[in-house]
Motif scaffolding. Structure first.
Motif, PDB file in Angstrom:
ATOM      1  N   SER A  87       0.840  -1.201   0.000  1.00 33.62           N
ATOM      2  CA  SER A  87       0.000   0.000   0.000  1.00 33.62           C
ATOM      3  C   SER A  87       0.872   1.247   0.000  1.00 33.62           C
ATOM      4  CB  SER A  87      -0.884   0.004   1.235  1.00 33.62           C
ATOM      5  OG  SER A  87      -0.092   0.103   2.383  1.00 33.62           O
ATOM      6  N   ASP A  88       0.263   2.391  -0.302  1.00 35.14           N
ATOM      7  CA  ASP A  88       1.112   3.579  -0.379  1.00 35.14           C
ATOM      8  C   ASP A  88       1.595   4.010   0.999  1.00 35.14           C
ATOM      9  OD1 ASP A  88      -1.431   4.466   0.218  1.00 35.14           O
ATOM     10  OD2 ASP A  88      -1.325   6.258  -1.029  1.00 35.14           O
ATOM     11  N   ALA A  91       4.550   1.766   1.552  1.00 35.95           N
ATOM     12  CA  ALA A  91       5.662   2.179   0.694  1.00 35.95           C
ATOM     13  C   ALA A  91       6.340   3.419   1.264  1.00 35.95           C
ATOM     14  CB  ALA A  91       5.158   2.457  -0.719  1.00 35.95           C
ATOM     15  N   GLY A  92       5.531   4.352   1.772  1.00 30.31           N
ATOM     16  CA  GLY A  92       6.099   5.542   2.383  1.00 30.31           C
ATOM     17  C   GLY A  92       6.967   5.184   3.572  1.00 30.31           C
ATOM     18  N   GLU A 136       6.977   6.502  -4.911  1.00 32.67           N
ATOM     19  CA  GLU A 136       5.811   6.240  -5.748  1.00 32.67           C
ATOM     20  C   GLU A 136       6.188   5.420  -6.974  1.00 32.67           C
ATOM     21  OE1 GLU A 136       2.778   6.027  -4.523  1.00 32.67           O
ATOM     22  OE2 GLU A 136       2.038   6.688  -6.470  1.00 32.67           O
ATOM     23  N   ARG A 139       6.624   1.908  -5.919  1.00 32.40           N
ATOM     24  CA  ARG A 139       5.400   1.199  -5.570  1.00 32.40           C
ATOM     25  C   ARG A 139       4.543   0.904  -6.794  1.00 32.40           C
ATOM     26  NH1 ARG A 139       0.026   2.176  -4.395  1.00 32.40           N
ATOM     27  NH2 ARG A 139       0.202   4.254  -5.224  1.00 32.40           N
ATOM     28  N   ALA A 140       4.399   1.884  -7.667  1.00 29.88           N
ATOM     29  CA  ALA A 140       3.345   1.793  -8.672  1.00 29.88           C
ATOM     30  C   ALA A 140       3.827   1.355 -10.044  1.00 29.88           C
ATOM     31  CB  ALA A 140       2.618   3.128  -8.775  1.00 29.88           C
ATOM     32  N   THR A 200      -2.866   9.484  -4.617  1.00 34.14           N
ATOM     33  CA  THR A 200      -1.700   9.286  -3.771  1.00 34.14           C
ATOM     34  C   THR A 200      -1.742  10.258  -2.608  1.00 34.14           C
ATOM     35  OG1 THR A 200      -0.544   9.050  -5.839  1.00 34.14           O
ATOM     36  CG2 THR A 200       0.774   9.025  -3.850  1.00 34.14           C
ATOM     37  N   VAL A 203       1.940   8.056   0.878  1.00 37.97           N
ATOM     38  CA  VAL A 203       3.382   8.039   0.672  1.00 37.97           C
ATOM     39  C   VAL A 203       3.990   9.325   1.206  1.00 37.97           C
ATOM     40  CG1 VAL A 203       5.178   8.151  -1.073  1.00 37.97           C
ATOM     41  CG2 VAL A 203       3.354   6.536  -1.338  1.00 37.97           C
TER      42      VAL A 203
ATOM     43  N   ASN B 232      -4.795  -3.098   2.433  1.00 42.39           N
ATOM     44  CA  ASN B 232      -3.998  -1.927   2.084  1.00 42.39           C
ATOM     45  C   ASN B 232      -4.748  -0.615   2.173  1.00 42.39           C
ATOM     46  OD1 ASN B 232      -1.623  -3.209   1.592  1.00 42.39           O
ATOM     47  ND2 ASN B 232      -2.007  -3.499  -0.580  1.00 42.39           N
TER      48      ASN B 232
END
Lengths: 262, 294
Positions: A87-88, A91-92, A136, A139-140, A200, A203, B232
């Motif tokens: 998930s963002d 990831a952050g 980002e 992650r994406a 977004t 993150v 998530n």
């Protein structure tokens, strides 16, 4: 379905215009006068404009590498797809371990004898943007990568081989054969990625706190921090409008091109 | 060495012979090496951050205070993880997250399975706009839904409950569930179903006894996907709840005032399901996302 989608949308619109005495645009005025608003819009747009091309080039390169079947291709595929399910927020946090003041990047620099840099400080806009961008992209890109791999699988290798027989070098084969055939996949990925990119926020929140505002993060702040659901709705409406315009725009572009004679 | 001598010997035996052009071979070898190098570089970019957060989450508090940080796991410790798990709201959040994930999965399967079957078998007119609509709802910003939904739930007393988040997540997951199950059902040949009908099954029996077992792997894929999506999702969950937070929502809301070790441990715990998910799903991934294209 209708209850969960239609009703909230209508009431969201009402709420955005709602005030103590009937319909107003006061919420929008408050929204635009907030010092964070325009910077959040700017940040979001800048992030999208810089990120999307990087993601597409990287994802395409990754997909082509996988198709060349290097040794251990399935292991590579596994590792490259992992961020797809991250998930963002996560990831952050992952990249926070790298970029934080006493984090791994500065540790590396220090062991090389370079002075540590405070990457996420609010007065260091470029490095803050860079950190959010890298997180980002990390992650994406996987999403685009998987879509492109799926698209590549549906293209028979014969076309490229034929082009090779007629003397096209690998660059020409990529540019004139593979990419045009890949267009539907790339377009879907483009729509999906652009619209998701507007959403977004975690993150940036995980990496920089309030120093790098993004539009959806602002909605979160207005709702939970400032307890003002009306302004939050107004912001949400802006996000929705922009996403809708983008989606319709892309779809129009798509339609026109696919109906044009080849 | 022996290679060189034999080629010299054969060249001598056959008299004057054109030099063998080794350049294409060398070029191919160089290309393979470059390919491997590129793959390794990308793998480093993708895997190193995950290694680092695992390292950070598994280090003791003291070793996280040190600077520069060590890149090698020198003192393994579960202290950071333990402190994180014992802090307020984390265990509850974990339980809520699992609950929300499972309920979302069940609910979206109950609705999504028949819908997917319908899309695959019957609804051929207007199917394309319908699929576009699904794609659009997939892309609909969560924030647009959650803020008004929070108001609705406040009025109906659903606010701050697991059910509220389940409803939101199901709404978000349904389009994808329908698309995936539809493509799964498309993969089951119609003939099999018809054969079952001829041998005396009712339509429902044919579906339950023949089609469903064949579709199970794909449906499992869709369910895991739903679970991970729910795991998530953070924005909606944090707007719709206050005390019954899911894990990501809990981590997000305490982000500003929490120490770094807490964030690292939280981040790691959030990443773990992703590793497992991709490991089980890697064969279906391209099908899953490929199916949203067509």
């Amino acid at each position: 379905m209708t209850l969960l989608f239609g009703w909230p949308m209508v009431s969201g619109i009402l709420q955005a215009f709602g005030g103590p005495e009937g319909l107003t645009t006061a919420n929008f005025t408050r929204m635009t006068q907030d010092p964070y608003f325009w910077s959040s819009v700017g940040n979001t747009l800048l992030l999208i404009v810089v990120m999307i091309p990087i993601q597409f080039v990287l994802a395409l390169a990754m997909a082509l590498l996988i198709r060349a079947k290097p040794r251990g291709a399935s292991a590579y595929f596994y590792i490259w797809a992992i961020p797809l399910a991250v998930s963002d927020l996560a990831a952050g946090l992952v990249w926070l371990t790298v970029f934080t003041d006493r984090g791994y990047l500065n540790s590396l620099l220090a062991s090389l004898g370079i002075d540590p840099v405070s990457w996420l400080a609010y007065d260091n806009y470029a490095s803050m943007f860079g950190a959010v961008l890298i997180a980002e992209v990390w992650r994406a890109t996987s999403l685009v990568f998987v879509i492109v791999v799926a698209g590549l699988q549906s293209i028979p290798k014969d076309y490229e081989e034929a082009a090779g027989v007629f003397g096209a070098n690998s660059w020409n084969r990529l540019w004139h054969v593979t990419l045009p055939l890949l267009r539907p996949s790339l377009q879907t990925a483009l729509i999906l990625r652009t619209i998701l990119a507007f959403q977004t926020f975690a993150v940036a929140l995980a990496l920089t706190g309030q120093n790098f505002p993004l539009v959806v993060g602002e909605t979160y702040r207005w709702y939970t921090g400032l307890q003002d659901p009306n302004v939050a709705s107004a912001l949400a409406l802006v996000v929705m409008a922009v996403s809708m315009v983008t989606a319709v725009g892309y779809l129009k572009l798509l339609r026109d091109q696919s109906e044009a004679p080849r | 060495m022996s290679h060189a001598t034999t080629s010299k010997a054969t060249a001598a035996a056959a008299g004057p012979q054109p030099e063998v052009d080794r350049r294409p071979l060398a070029r191919q070898r160089r290309n393979r090496a470059l390919l491997q190098l590129a793959c390794i570089l990308i793998t480093l970019f993708m895997a190193l951050p995950i290694y680092l957060i695992a390292l950070a989450a598994m280090s003791s508090r003291q070793s996280l205070q040190k600077f520069p940080l060590s890149f090698i796991p020198d003192n393994f410790s579960t202290e950071t993880m333990q402190t994180f798990l014992q802090s307020t709201g984390i265990l509850g959040g974990l339980i809520n997250s699992v609950q929300v994930g499972l309920f979302t999965l069940v609910l979206s399967l109950i609705i999504g399975l028949p819908a997917g079957y319908a899309v695959a078998r019957f609804a051929f007119r207007g199917r394309e706009p319908y699929q576009l609509f699904l794609l659009f709802t997939r892309a609909l910003p969560i924030v647009v839904l959650s803020v008004p939904l929070a108001q609705l739930f406040l009025q109906t007393g659903l606010y701050d409950s697991v059910l509220a988040v389940v409803l939101l997540h199901s709404a978000l997951a349904l389009p994808t569930t329908i698309l995936i199950t539809a493509s799964v059902f498309l993969g089951v040949p119609r003939d099999v179903e018809e054969a079952a009908r001829i041998f005396g099954c009712s339509p429902l029996q044919a579906f339950l006894k023949v089609v469903l077992p064949m579709a199970i792997p794909g449906i499992a894929a869709a369910s895991i996907f739903t679970f991970v999506m729910s795991w998530n999702e953070v924005l909606g969950a944090s707007i719709l709840t206050l005390n019954q937070r899911t894990l990501p929502a809990q981590v997000l809301s305490s982000l500003a005032e929490s120490p770094l070790a807490y964030r690292f441990a939280g981040g790691f715990l959030l990443v773990v399901p992703a590793l497992i998910f991709i490991f089980f799903m890697r064969r279906y991934l391209t099908n899953m996302w490929g199916s949203t294209i067509r």
